[in-house]
Design a protein around this motif. Structure first.
Motif, PDB file in Angstrom:
ATOM      1  N   GLU A   1       1.042  -0.822  -0.059  1.00 51.74           N
ATOM      2  CA  GLU A   1      -0.039   0.142  -0.127  1.00 51.74           C
ATOM      3  C   GLU A   1       0.753   1.049  -0.183  1.00 51.74           C
ATOM      4  OE1 GLU A   1      -2.599   0.247   3.037  1.00 51.74           O
ATOM      5  OE2 GLU A   1      -3.512  -1.414   2.855  1.00 51.74           O
ATOM      6  N   LEU A   2       2.310   1.050   0.661  1.00 50.34           N
ATOM      7  CA  LEU A   2       2.328   2.198   0.542  1.00 50.34           C
ATOM      8  C   LEU A   2       3.657   2.866   0.151  1.00 50.34           C
ATOM      9  CD1 LEU A   2       2.074   2.822   5.109  1.00 50.34           C
ATOM     10  CD2 LEU A   2       0.565   3.839   3.671  1.00 50.34           C
ATOM     11  N   LEU A   3       4.442   1.626  -0.279  1.00 49.85           N
ATOM     12  CA  LEU A   3       5.127   1.470  -0.800  1.00 49.85           C
ATOM     13  C   LEU A   3       7.142   2.111  -0.698  1.00 49.85           C
ATOM     14  CD1 LEU A   3       4.242   1.742  -4.604  1.00 49.85           C
ATOM     15  CD2 LEU A   3       5.277   0.033  -3.162  1.00 49.85           C
ATOM     16  N   PRO A   4       7.093   1.928   0.660  1.00 44.60           N
ATOM     17  CA  PRO A   4       8.481   2.744   1.623  1.00 44.60           C
ATOM     18  C   PRO A   4       9.125   2.753   1.106  1.00 44.60           C
ATOM     19  CG  PRO A   4       7.729   0.371   2.755  1.00 44.60           C
ATOM     20  CD  PRO A   4       6.918   0.523   1.654  1.00 44.60           C
ATOM     21  N   ASP A   5      10.445   3.837   1.408  1.00 44.71           N
ATOM     22  CA  ASP A   5      12.167   3.556   0.702  1.00 44.71           C
ATOM     23  C   ASP A   5      12.255   2.516   1.014  1.00 44.71           C
ATOM     24  OD1 ASP A   5      11.293   6.264  -1.174  1.00 44.71           O
ATOM     25  OD2 ASP A   5      11.078   6.795   0.971  1.00 44.71           O
ATOM     26  N   LEU A   6      12.370   1.819   2.333  1.00 43.85           N
ATOM     27  CA  LEU A   6      13.085   0.677   3.287  1.00 43.85           C
ATOM     28  C   LEU A   6      11.843   0.179   4.019  1.00 43.85           C
ATOM     29  CD1 LEU A   6      16.826   0.307   3.855  1.00 43.85           C
ATOM     30  CD2 LEU A   6      15.789   1.061   6.376  1.00 43.85           C
ATOM     31  N   ILE A   7      12.658  -1.095   3.981  1.00 44.13           N
ATOM     32  CA  ILE A   7      11.707  -1.965   4.900  1.00 44.13           C
ATOM     33  C   ILE A   7      12.245  -2.441   6.349  1.00 44.13           C
ATOM     34  CG2 ILE A   7       9.836  -4.102   5.732  1.00 44.13           C
ATOM     35  CD1 ILE A   7       9.151  -3.580   2.821  1.00 44.13           C
ATOM     36  N   LEU A   8      12.755  -2.286   7.638  1.00 45.59           N
ATOM     37  CA  LEU A   8      13.218  -2.564   8.770  1.00 45.59           C
ATOM     38  C   LEU A   8      12.830  -4.080   9.376  1.00 45.59           C
ATOM     39  CD1 LEU A   8      14.461   0.580  10.675  1.00 45.59           C
ATOM     40  CD2 LEU A   8      15.560  -1.216   8.816  1.00 45.59           C
ATOM     41  N   MET A   9      12.443  -5.635   8.871  1.00 47.53           N
ATOM     42  CA  MET A   9      12.364  -6.806   9.098  1.00 47.53           C
ATOM     43  C   MET A   9      12.787  -7.496   9.808  1.00 47.53           C
ATOM     44  SD  MET A   9       9.691  -8.201   7.556  1.00 47.53           S
ATOM     45  CE  MET A   9      10.123  -7.381   5.905  1.00 47.53           C
ATOM     46  N   ASP A  10      11.752  -7.214  11.211  1.00 49.06           N
ATOM     47  CA  ASP A  10      12.108  -8.245  12.177  1.00 49.06           C
ATOM     48  C   ASP A  10      11.603  -9.945  11.449  1.00 49.06           C
ATOM     49  OD1 ASP A  10      12.532 -10.296  14.696  1.00 49.06           O
ATOM     50  OD2 ASP A  10      10.672  -9.242  15.234  1.00 49.06           O
ATOM     51  N   MET A  11      13.120 -11.164  12.267  1.00 53.25           N
ATOM     52  CA  MET A  11      12.833 -12.023  11.472  1.00 53.25           C
ATOM     53  C   MET A  11      11.726 -13.294  12.002  1.00 53.25           C
ATOM     54  SD  MET A  11      14.917 -12.278   8.398  1.00 53.25           S
ATOM     55  CE  MET A  11      14.045 -10.498   8.270  1.00 53.25           C
ATOM     56  N   SER A  12      11.677 -12.776  13.266  1.00 53.67           N
ATOM     57  CA  SER A  12      10.877 -13.824  14.557  1.00 53.67           C
ATOM     58  C   SER A  12       9.580 -13.290  14.977  1.00 53.67           C
ATOM     59  CB  SER A  12      11.978 -14.287  15.282  1.00 53.67           C
ATOM     60  OG  SER A  12      12.725 -14.762  15.004  1.00 53.67           O
ATOM     61  N   LEU A  13       8.619 -13.451  13.676  1.00 53.54           N
ATOM     62  CA  LEU A  13       6.954 -12.178  13.960  1.00 53.54           C
ATOM     63  C   LEU A  13       6.075 -13.422  13.738  1.00 53.54           C
ATOM     64  CD1 LEU A  13       7.864 -10.275  10.975  1.00 53.54           C
ATOM     65  CD2 LEU A  13       7.712  -9.358  13.218  1.00 53.54           C
TER      66      LEU A  13
ATOM     67  N   VAL B   1      15.443  -4.308   1.854  1.00 51.18           N
ATOM     68  CA  VAL B   1      14.717  -4.729   3.664  1.00 51.18           C
ATOM     69  C   VAL B   1      16.408  -4.815   4.600  1.00 51.18           C
ATOM     70  CG1 VAL B   1      14.457  -6.443   4.905  1.00 51.18           C
ATOM     71  CG2 VAL B   1      13.181  -6.164   2.087  1.00 51.18           C
ATOM     72  N   ILE B   2      16.114  -4.426   5.680  1.00 56.48           N
ATOM     73  CA  ILE B   2      16.817  -4.690   5.584  1.00 56.48           C
ATOM     74  C   ILE B   2      16.669  -5.517   7.321  1.00 56.48           C
ATOM     75  CG2 ILE B   2      18.834  -3.484   8.201  1.00 56.48           C
ATOM     76  CD1 ILE B   2      19.398  -1.293   6.782  1.00 56.48           C
ATOM     77  N   ALA B   3      16.937  -7.217   7.233  1.00 54.08           N
ATOM     78  CA  ALA B   3      16.785  -7.447   8.584  1.00 54.08           C
ATOM     79  C   ALA B   3      17.545  -7.575   9.881  1.00 54.08           C
ATOM     80  CB  ALA B   3      17.243  -9.044   8.173  1.00 54.08           C
ATOM     81  N   LEU B   4      16.722  -7.230  11.346  1.00 49.04           N
ATOM     82  CA  LEU B   4      16.483  -7.042  11.690  1.00 49.04           C
ATOM     83  C   LEU B   4      16.350  -8.074  13.234  1.00 49.04           C
ATOM     84  CD1 LEU B   4      15.375  -3.155  12.628  1.00 49.04           C
ATOM     85  CD2 LEU B   4      18.339  -4.221  12.400  1.00 49.04           C
ATOM     86  N   THR B   5      17.256  -9.107  13.334  1.00 43.20           N
ATOM     87  CA  THR B   5      17.358  -9.750  14.219  1.00 43.20           C
ATOM     88  C   THR B   5      17.670 -10.150  15.832  1.00 43.20           C
ATOM     89  OG1 THR B   5      17.257 -12.481  14.613  1.00 43.20           O
ATOM     90  CG2 THR B   5      19.136 -11.208  13.249  1.00 43.20           C
ATOM     91  N   ALA B   6      18.001 -10.596  16.924  1.00 45.54           N
ATOM     92  CA  ALA B   6      17.929 -10.982  18.278  1.00 45.54           C
ATOM     93  C   ALA B   6      19.708 -12.740  17.212  1.00 45.54           C
ATOM     94  CB  ALA B   6      17.045 -11.221  19.045  1.00 45.54           C
ATOM     95  N   HIS B   7      18.986 -12.795  16.786  1.00 46.85           N
ATOM     96  CA  HIS B   7      20.135 -14.086  15.808  1.00 46.85           C
ATOM     97  C   HIS B   7      21.328 -13.430  15.935  1.00 46.85           C
ATOM     98  CE1 HIS B   7      16.890 -16.363  17.414  1.00 46.85           C
ATOM     99  NE2 HIS B   7      15.752 -15.771  16.482  1.00 46.85           N
ATOM    100  N   ALA B   8      22.459 -13.698  16.069  1.00 47.60           N
ATOM    101  CA  ALA B   8      23.964 -13.548  15.534  1.00 47.60           C
ATOM    102  C   ALA B   8      24.375 -13.642  15.281  1.00 47.60           C
ATOM    103  CB  ALA B   8      24.400 -12.034  16.760  1.00 47.60           C
ATOM    104  N   MET B   9      24.514 -15.510  14.752  1.00 46.24           N
ATOM    105  CA  MET B   9      24.493 -16.523  13.867  1.00 46.24           C
ATOM    106  C   MET B   9      25.395 -15.764  12.456  1.00 46.24           C
ATOM    107  SD  MET B   9      25.339 -18.243  17.133  1.00 46.24           S
ATOM    108  CE  MET B   9      25.982 -20.788  16.179  1.00 46.24           C
ATOM    109  N   SER B  10      26.376 -16.379  12.187  1.00 48.17           N
ATOM    110  CA  SER B  10      26.972 -16.309  11.004  1.00 48.17           C
ATOM    111  C   SER B  10      25.737 -16.627  10.334  1.00 48.17           C
ATOM    112  CB  SER B  10      27.927 -17.020  10.238  1.00 48.17           C
ATOM    113  OG  SER B  10      28.295 -18.065  10.333  1.00 48.17           O
TER     114      SER B  10
END
Length: 119
Positions: A43-55, A78-87
């Motif tokens: 709907e909004l077509l944002p310029d960027l999305i910050l996406m939590d992975m555990s939703l 899309v930038i993934a945001l997560t508490a999981h820090a493994m490679s």
């Protein structure tokens, strides 16, 4: 002013991140699950999305895959945001179509640099 969609189910994380980004001049929209994130992105077509992975409802990996295959949203970074820090988590996020990856708790300066690089 860049439009950013934050897809995050944790209310405290959403509030903190949205306030900090608004202070930096970003226009913020918020979704609390992956399904709502897809709907708002379309709907909004944002310029960027910050996406939590555990939703809930639809996880961030699945939501990102859907966004990256839809013609109207596939070019939105899309930038993934997560508490999981493994490679392997970083690789999994990039394989799902995320353009970058960052860990929680969010380091605002590091995240801003990644956002600016994609905008």
């Amino acid at each position: 002013m860049a439009k950013v969609l934050i897809v995050e189910d944790n209310e405290m994380n959403r509030d903190m991140l949205s306030r900090r980004l608004q202070r930096k001049g970003y226009e913020i929209s918020i979704a609390s699950d992956g399904e709502e994130g897809i709907r708002l992105a379309t709907e909004l077509l944002p310029d960027l999305i910050l996406m939590d992975m555990s939703l809930p409802v639809l996880d961030g990996w699945s939501a990102t895959r859907q966004l990256k295959t839809a013609p109207e949203t596939q070019r939105i970074p899309v930038i993934a945001l997560t508490a999981h820090a493994m490679s392997s988590d970083r690789e999994k996020a990039l394989e799902a179509g995320c353009d970058d990856y960052d860990t929680k708790p969010v380091d605002l300066n590091r995240l801003l640099a990644k956002m600016e690089a994609l905008l």
